[in-house]
Scaffold this motif. Structure first.
Motif, PDB file in Angstrom:
ATOM      1  N   TRP A  55       4.488   8.902   9.197  1.00  0.00           N
ATOM      2  CA  TRP A  55       3.043   8.825   8.962  1.00  0.00           C
ATOM      3  C   TRP A  55       2.554   7.484   9.511  1.00  0.00           C
ATOM      4  CZ3 TRP A  55      -0.262  11.709   5.186  1.00  0.00           C
ATOM      5  CH2 TRP A  55       0.307  12.934   4.825  1.00  0.00           C
ATOM      6  N   GLU A  56       1.325   7.478   9.978  1.00  0.00           N
ATOM      7  CA  GLU A  56       0.790   6.230  10.517  1.00  0.00           C
ATOM      8  C   GLU A  56       0.739   5.140   9.444  1.00  0.00           C
ATOM      9  OE1 GLU A  56      -2.722   8.081  12.231  1.00  0.00           O
ATOM     10  OE2 GLU A  56      -1.980   7.576  14.221  1.00  0.00           O
ATOM     11  N   HIS A  57       0.626   5.533   8.165  1.00  0.00           N
ATOM     12  CA  HIS A  57       0.570   4.514   7.115  1.00  0.00           C
ATOM     13  C   HIS A  57       1.883   3.736   7.018  1.00  0.00           C
ATOM     14  CE1 HIS A  57       1.780   7.971   4.209  1.00  0.00           C
ATOM     15  NE2 HIS A  57       2.819   7.162   4.246  1.00  0.00           N
TER      16      HIS A  57
ATOM     17  N   ILE B 174       0.836  -1.206   0.000  1.00  0.00           N
ATOM     18  CA  ILE B 174       0.000   0.000   0.000  1.00  0.00           C
ATOM     19  C   ILE B 174       0.870   1.255   0.000  1.00  0.00           C
ATOM     20  CG2 ILE B 174      -1.836   1.242   1.198  1.00  0.00           C
ATOM     21  CD1 ILE B 174      -2.492  -1.467   2.566  1.00  0.00           C
TER      22      ILE B 174
ATOM     23  N   GLN C 277       4.596  16.148   4.387  1.00  0.00           N
ATOM     24  CA  GLN C 277       5.587  15.684   3.404  1.00  0.00           C
ATOM     25  C   GLN C 277       6.641  16.757   3.130  1.00  0.00           C
ATOM     26  OE1 GLN C 277       6.092  12.738   2.616  1.00  0.00           O
ATOM     27  NE2 GLN C 277       4.148  11.660   2.920  1.00  0.00           N
TER      28      GLN C 277
ATOM     29  N   LYS D   5       0.221   2.524  -3.475  1.00  0.00           N
ATOM     30  CA  LYS D   5      -0.906   3.468  -3.379  1.00  0.00           C
ATOM     31  C   LYS D   5      -0.433   4.860  -2.966  1.00  0.00           C
ATOM     32  CE  LYS D   5      -4.243   0.285  -3.862  1.00  0.00           C
ATOM     33  NZ  LYS D   5      -5.241   0.289  -4.922  1.00  0.00           N
ATOM     34  N   HIS D   6       0.194   4.945  -1.790  1.00  0.00           N
ATOM     35  CA  HIS D   6       0.585   6.274  -1.307  1.00  0.00           C
ATOM     36  C   HIS D   6       1.605   6.936  -2.228  1.00  0.00           C
ATOM     37  CE1 HIS D   6      -1.526   6.321   2.580  1.00  0.00           C
ATOM     38  NE2 HIS D   6      -1.321   5.017   2.595  1.00  0.00           N
TER      39      HIS D   6
ATOM     40  N   ASN E  27       3.080  19.421  -1.240  1.00  0.00           N
ATOM     41  CA  ASN E  27       2.797  18.130  -0.618  1.00  0.00           C
ATOM     42  C   ASN E  27       3.214  16.958  -1.506  1.00  0.00           C
ATOM     43  OD1 ASN E  27       1.697  19.552   1.501  1.00  0.00           O
ATOM     44  ND2 ASN E  27      -0.404  19.370   0.757  1.00  0.00           N
TER      45      ASN E  27
ATOM     46  N   TYR F 201       1.295  10.256  -4.822  1.00  0.00           N
ATOM     47  CA  TYR F 201       2.117  11.472  -4.828  1.00  0.00           C
ATOM     48  C   TYR F 201       2.650  11.744  -6.228  1.00  0.00           C
ATOM     49  CZ  TYR F 201       1.930  11.327   0.269  1.00  0.00           C
ATOM     50  OH  TYR F 201       1.496  11.311   1.571  1.00  0.00           O
TER      51      TYR F 201
END
Lengths: 223, 246
Positions: free
Chosen positions: B206-208, B65, B185, B69-70, B109, B74
Motif C-alpha cells: 500500500w502507498e501508506h 501512522i 488486504q 492509525k491504519h 478487509n 483495521y
C-alpha cells in the motif's frame, strides 16, 4: 506518436491550501508523468502507438496480454480527467448539473454524502466517479485504474482515492480529503460542459437513427 | 503412546527452560499461538520496537501512522464487523479466512488488515538487528529460488507487478517456498487468494507503507526493505508452516 503528458490546467500553487504544491508536484509531476512515460515505452512500435488515449484504454482492456498497457493507459486517462475536474475557484453547479443532481440524489447534500460513502467503501486504490447513464446521474467507485466509461457510463467528474492523492495533505484521512475536494475544488463549469457535450452527442445519434428511418443503423462513430 | 507424548512434553518443557536460562535478559517471545488461531475481540499489540527504530529504512512518521492509525482502524473495524455478524464471533481468524467469500467486505478487509499487519510488524527489526535466516530456511530458499539473491530479486519483481494496493508474500505451499501477491488486504490464507499457502513473510505494498519517504518509488522501498527484515522471526512461521522441528 507518443501520448502527450498534459500540463496542469492551473498553476501548481493554485489549489492551496486545499491541495498543496507538494501534492501536485508528486501527483502530477511524478505519478501521472510516470504512467504516461511507461505507456509510451510499452506502445512504441505496436499498433497502439497510432491511437488516441481513450481508444488505447478500450482496446487493451479486452486483451489479457496487454494488461500493462491497459493499466498505464487507464491511469494516464484518469489523471488527465481528474485535473480537468478540479478548479481553483469552485463555483456552484451549472443548471443541467444541479437539476441532474436533484433528480438522481434528492439534494446536493445527499449527493455529497453518497459520494463520500462510496469513496470510503472503495477499499484499496481506486477512483470515485459521478457519471451519466441513460440520461441519469449515478456514482460508482472503481478499483485500481479502471475508468468508469468501460463498464458503467460516461463520467462527468472524478476523484482519485489512491493514497498518493491525499497522503501528503491528509495522511490516512480519506474522508477529509474527499470532503475538501467536494466543497472547495470541483470544476463545476467543466462538469456542465461535459454534460452539454454528452447531450449534443446523444442528440446527434438520435438524429442519425431518425434519418436512417428505423433501418437499424447504429452511429458507432459517435462515442 | 502416552509415554511418547509425555516424553515429547518433557522435551518441550526442557527446551523452554533452556531457552529461558540461555537468554535470561531477552524479552518475552510473541505468543506461541499463531494469530489465525485467535478469536475476537481483537486488540492492537504494541510494536515490538520504537516507532523510530526502523530509521532510516522506514521513517518515524510512517511507522506512527501505519501502526497507530491504519492498523488500529483495521482492529476497530474488525471488532465492529464481528459485532454486526454474531455468527462469526466464535470463529477464529483462520476459519474466517477459509470461508471469507461468504462474509461482508468489511470482515474480509479488516480481518486481513489485522492479520497482515501483525505478521508485518513481527517480522521486522531495527537495521542490523534482524539476524540471518536459519540454515534450514536458507537452504530451502536456495533450493526453491536458486540463490538468496535470486529470491530477493523475484520478491521485489512480484512486488512491482502488483498494481494498486496489496501485499507480496513468501509462502509455504505444495511443499516448497513460493512468492505470490494479493490485492488490498487479502492474504494467502484466504479462500479467495489466487495462490493459497502459509505466509512466511509479507511486505506491504500500500502507498501508506512507503509514500511519505519514497513517494511513487515503490522499487526503492522494496529494495531497501531487506535491511529491516527480522530473519530470526521469519524462521518461526517457516518452521511452523513447513513442520520443521525447531
Amino acid at each position: 506518436m507518443p501520448i502527450p503528458f498534459p500540463p496542469l490546467p492551473f498553476a501548481e500553487n493554485a489549489l492551496e491550501p486545499a491541495m498543496s504544491v507538494e501534492t501536485l508536484r508528486y501527483h502530477h509531476g511524478k505519478h501521472h508523468k510516470s504512467y504516461v512515460e511507461k505507456l509510451n515505452k510499452l506502445i512504441a512500435g505496436t499498433g497502439y502507438d497510432t491511437m488516441p488515449l481513450r481508444a488505447i484504454v478500450e482496446r487493451s482492456a479486452k486483451a489479457r496480454k496487454d494488461r500493462k498497457i491497459y493499466t498505464n493507459a487507464a491511469q494516464a486517462w484518469n489523471h488527465a480527467f481528474f485535473w480537468d475536474s478540479l478548479a481553483p475557484q469552485s463555483e456552484s453547479p451549472g443548471k443541467m448539473t444541479a437539476e441532474g443532481i436533484a433528480a438522481a440524489f434528492g439534494s446536493h447534500d445527499k449527493f455529497a454524502e453518497k459520494f463520500k460513502k462510496t469513496a470510503m467503501d472503495t477499499f484499496g486504490s481506486g477512483w470515485v466517479w459521478l457519471y451519466q447513464k441513460d440520461g441519469k446521474f449515478a456514482i460508482v467507485g472503481t478499483p485500481d485504474g479502471d475508468p468508469c466509461f468501460l463498464r458503467h457510463g460516461e463520467p462527468v467528474f472524478v476523484t482519485d482515492v489512491w493514497e498518493h492523492a491525499y497522503y501528503i495533505d491528509h495522511r490516512n484521512e480519506r474522508e477529509a480529503f474527499v470532503d475538501t475536494v467536494l466543497s472547495k475544488l470541483v470544476n463545476w463549469r467543466a462538469v456542465e460542459g461535459r454534460l452539454n457535450a454528452l447531450k449534443d452527442r446523444q442528440e446527434a445519434k438520435a438524429d442519425i437513427r431518425r434519418q436512417a428511418g428505423g433501418k437499424g443503423v447504429e452511429p458507432w462513430f459517435i462515442a | 503412546m502416552k509415554r511418547i507424548l509425555a516424553a515429547g512434553l518433557g522435551a518441550a518443557l526442557l527446551a523452554v527452560l533452556v531457552a529461558a536460562t540461555a537468554n535470561p535478559g531477552a524479552s518475552a517471545p510473541p505468543p506461541d499461538i499463531p494469530l489465525e488461531q485467535h478469536k475476537g475481540p481483537y486488540t492492537l499489540a504494541p510494536l515490538p520496537y520504537a516507532t523510530d527504530a526502523l530509521n532510516p529504512v522506514i521513517d518515524t512518521a510512517t511507522m506512527e501512522i501505519h501502526h497507530g492509525k491504519h492498523h488500529q482502524a483495521y482492529v476497530t473495524n474488525l471488532n465492529a464487523a464481528l459485532e454486526a455478524n454474531p455468527a462469526l464471533k466464535d470463529k477464529t481468524l483462520g476459519e474466517i479466512f477459509a470461508g471469507v467469500s461468504q462474509y461482508d467486505a468489511a470482515v474480509r478487509n479488516n480481518a486481513g488488515g489485522h492479520w497482515n499487519h501483525t505478521l508485518f510488524w513481527r517480522t521486522m527489526a531495527p537495521p542490523g538487528k534482524g539476524g540471518a535466516p536459519s540454515e534450514v530456511l536458507r537452504a530451502q530458499i536456495e533450493k526453491d529460488f536458486g540463490s538468496f539473491d535470486a529470491f530477493r530479486k523475484a520478491f521485489q519483481a512480484a512486488g512491482m507487478k502488483q498494481f494498486g494496493a496489496g501485499w507480496v508474500w513468501l509462502i509455504w505451499a505444495d511443499e516448497r517456498l513460493q512468492i505470490t501477491t494479493t490485492p488490498n488486504q487479502d492474504n494467502p490464507l484466504m479462500a479467495v487468494a489466487a495462490k493459497r499457502g502459509k505466509p512466511i513473510l509479507g511486505n506491504d505494498l500500500w502507498e501508506h507503507a512507503y509514500s511519505l519517504k519514497h513517494q511513487n518509488r515503490r522499487d526503492a522501498y522494496l529494495a531497501g526493505w531487506w535491511d529491516v527484515v527480522n530473519w530470526t522471526e521469519v524462521t518461526r512461521p517457516f518452521y511452523r508452516a513447513a513442520a520443521v522441528p525447531g
